[in-house]
Design a protein around this motif. Structure first.
Motif, mmCIF file in Angstrom:
data_model
loop_
_atom_site.group_PDB
_atom_site.id
_atom_site.type_symbol
_atom_site.label_atom_id
_atom_site.label_comp_id
_atom_site.label_asym_id
_atom_site.label_seq_id
_atom_site.Cartn_x
_atom_site.Cartn_y
_atom_site.Cartn_z
ATOM 1 N N ILE A 40 0.820 -1.225 0.000
ATOM 2 C CA ILE A 40 0.000 0.000 0.000
ATOM 3 C C ILE A 40 0.852 1.272 0.000
ATOM 4 O O ILE A 40 0.327 2.377 0.134
ATOM 5 N N ASN A 41 2.158 1.099 -0.166
ATOM 6 C CA ASN A 41 3.086 2.228 -0.261
ATOM 7 C C ASN A 41 3.015 3.145 0.960
ATOM 8 O O ASN A 41 2.887 4.362 0.851
ATOM 9 N N ARG A 42 3.079 2.519 2.126
ATOM 10 C CA ARG A 42 3.108 3.244 3.399
ATOM 11 C C ARG A 42 4.281 2.726 4.216
ATOM 12 O O ARG A 42 4.833 1.665 3.931
ATOM 13 N N SER A 43 4.622 3.428 5.270
ATOM 14 C CA SER A 43 5.712 2.979 6.140
ATOM 15 C C SER A 43 5.239 1.849 7.046
ATOM 16 O O SER A 43 4.035 1.688 7.292
ATOM 17 N N ASP A 44 6.188 1.082 7.550
ATOM 18 C CA ASP A 44 5.872 0.021 8.501
ATOM 19 C C ASP A 44 5.148 0.596 9.719
ATOM 20 O O ASP A 44 4.186 0.014 10.216
ATOM 21 N N ARG A 45 5.640 1.717 10.199
ATOM 22 C CA ARG A 45 5.044 2.351 11.379
ATOM 23 C C ARG A 45 3.582 2.728 11.132
ATOM 24 O O ARG A 45 2.728 2.531 11.995
ATOM 25 N N THR A 46 3.297 3.258 9.955
ATOM 26 C CA THR A 46 1.927 3.627 9.614
ATOM 27 C C THR A 46 1.038 2.389 9.554
ATOM 28 O O THR A 46 -0.093 2.401 10.053
ATOM 29 N N VAL A 47 1.540 1.314 8.959
ATOM 30 C CA VAL A 47 0.757 0.079 8.870
ATOM 31 C C VAL A 47 0.492 -0.481 10.264
ATOM 32 O O VAL A 47 -0.628 -0.924 10.554
ATOM 33 N N LYS A 48 1.472 -0.428 11.148
ATOM 34 C CA LYS A 48 1.259 -0.902 12.519
ATOM 35 C C LYS A 48 0.163 -0.088 13.202
ATOM 36 O O LYS A 48 -0.694 -0.641 13.888
ATOM 37 N N ARG A 49 0.168 1.221 13.010
ATOM 38 C CA ARG A 49 -0.855 2.086 13.592
ATOM 39 C C ARG A 49 -2.216 1.779 12.982
ATOM 40 O O ARG A 49 -3.217 1.652 13.689
ATOM 41 N N MET A 50 -2.262 1.632 11.664
ATOM 42 C CA MET A 50 -3.522 1.335 10.984
ATOM 43 C C MET A 50 -4.071 -0.026 11.412
ATOM 44 O O MET A 50 -5.281 -0.186 11.589
ATOM 45 N N TRP A 51 -3.188 -1.000 11.589
ATOM 46 C CA TRP A 51 -3.596 -2.338 12.028
ATOM 47 C C TRP A 51 -4.195 -2.254 13.430
ATOM 48 O O TRP A 51 -5.249 -2.817 13.707
ATOM 49 N N SER A 52 -3.560 -1.519 14.300
ATOM 50 C CA SER A 52 -4.063 -1.333 15.654
ATOM 51 C C SER A 52 -5.397 -0.584 15.643
ATOM 52 O O SER A 52 -6.352 -0.980 16.333
ATOM 53 N N ASP A 53 -5.469 0.482 14.868
ATOM 54 C CA ASP A 53 -6.710 1.262 14.776
ATOM 55 C C ASP A 53 -7.854 0.410 14.238
ATOM 56 O O ASP A 53 -8.984 0.492 14.736
ATOM 57 N N SER A 54 -7.577 -0.399 13.240
ATOM 58 C CA SER A 54 -8.638 -1.227 12.653
ATOM 59 C C SER A 54 -9.120 -2.292 13.632
ATOM 60 O O SER A 54 -10.327 -2.539 13.747
ATOM 61 N N ARG A 55 -8.201 -2.891 14.365
ATOM 62 C CA ARG A 55 -8.605 -3.885 15.372
ATOM 63 C C ARG A 55 -9.449 -3.236 16.464
ATOM 64 O O ARG A 55 -10.471 -3.788 16.881
ATOM 65 N N ASP A 56 -9.034 -2.055 16.915
ATOM 66 C CA ASP A 56 -9.808 -1.339 17.933
ATOM 67 C C ASP A 56 -11.207 -1.012 17.414
ATOM 68 O O ASP A 56 -12.200 -1.192 18.121
ATOM 69 N N TRP A 57 -11.280 -0.523 16.182
ATOM 70 C CA TRP A 57 -12.563 -0.151 15.598
ATOM 71 C C TRP A 57 -13.474 -1.376 15.466
ATOM 72 O O TRP A 57 -14.651 -1.326 15.825
ATOM 73 N N LEU A 58 -12.919 -2.480 14.963
ATOM 74 C CA LEU A 58 -13.714 -3.701 14.792
ATOM 75 C C LEU A 58 -14.186 -4.250 16.143
ATOM 76 O O LEU A 58 -15.339 -4.671 16.281
ATOM 77 N N ASN A 59 -13.310 -4.256 17.126
ATOM 78 C CA ASN A 59 -13.696 -4.736 18.457
ATOM 79 C C ASN A 59 -14.827 -3.898 19.043
ATOM 80 O O ASN A 59 -15.781 -4.433 19.618
ATOM 81 N N LYS A 60 -14.723 -2.585 18.899
ATOM 82 C CA LYS A 60 -15.770 -1.695 19.408
ATOM 83 C C LYS A 60 -17.081 -1.942 18.661
ATOM 84 O O LYS A 60 -18.143 -2.036 19.270
ATOM 85 N N PHE A 61 -17.002 -2.055 17.349
ATOM 86 C CA PHE A 61 -18.196 -2.294 16.542
ATOM 87 C C PHE A 61 -18.879 -3.590 16.970
ATOM 88 O O PHE A 61 -20.088 -3.629 17.179
ATOM 89 N N LEU A 62 -18.102 -4.652 17.114
ATOM 90 C CA LEU A 62 -18.664 -5.945 17.481
ATOM 91 C C LEU A 62 -19.205 -5.944 18.920
ATOM 92 O O LEU A 62 -20.242 -6.559 19.196
ATOM 93 N N ALA A 63 -18.529 -5.259 19.814
ATOM 94 C CA ALA A 63 -18.998 -5.189 21.207
ATOM 95 C C ALA A 63 -20.333 -4.464 21.308
ATOM 96 O O ALA A 63 -21.185 -4.839 22.118
ATOM 97 N N GLU A 64 -20.518 -3.449 20.496
ATOM 98 C CA GLU A 64 -21.765 -2.691 20.495
ATOM 99 C C GLU A 64 -22.930 -3.517 19.942
ATOM 100 O O GLU A 64 -24.080 -3.223 20.205
ATOM 101 N N ARG A 65 -22.616 -4.554 19.169
ATOM 102 C CA ARG A 65 -23.661 -5.389 18.547
ATOM 103 C C ARG A 65 -24.048 -6.588 19.413
ATOM 104 O O ARG A 65 -25.011 -7.246 19.128
#
Length: 67
Positions: A40-65
């Motif tokens: 995706i032409n991003r830095s490793d650090r950015t991908v790590k942050r995005m991976w963490s953000d996506s997991r947090d978002w998905l966990n919150k979404f699923l917990a609310e359901r």
């Protein structure tokens, strides 16, 4: 529950397509952080942050359901 996961991934794609792409590459394609960053032409650090953000978002979404 696969249906809940599908719903969450669809919602994530609508919310932030870039985070969705990281999930698809890391979880479903099995790419490493470095491979995902190259894809995706991003830095490793950015991908790590995005991976963490996506997991947090998905966990919150699923917990609310949960009943």
């Amino acid at each position: 529950d696969w249906l809940a996961l599908d719903e969450a991934l669809t919602a994530l794609q609508a919310h932030d397509p870039a985070l969705h792409e990281v999930v698809m590459l890391r979880f479903f394609a099995g790419l490493s952080v470095e491979e995902t960053a190259d894809a995706i032409n991003r830095s490793d650090r950015t991908v790590k942050r995005m991976w963490s953000d996506s997991r947090d978002w998905l966990n919150k979404f699923l917990a609310e359901r949960e009943p």
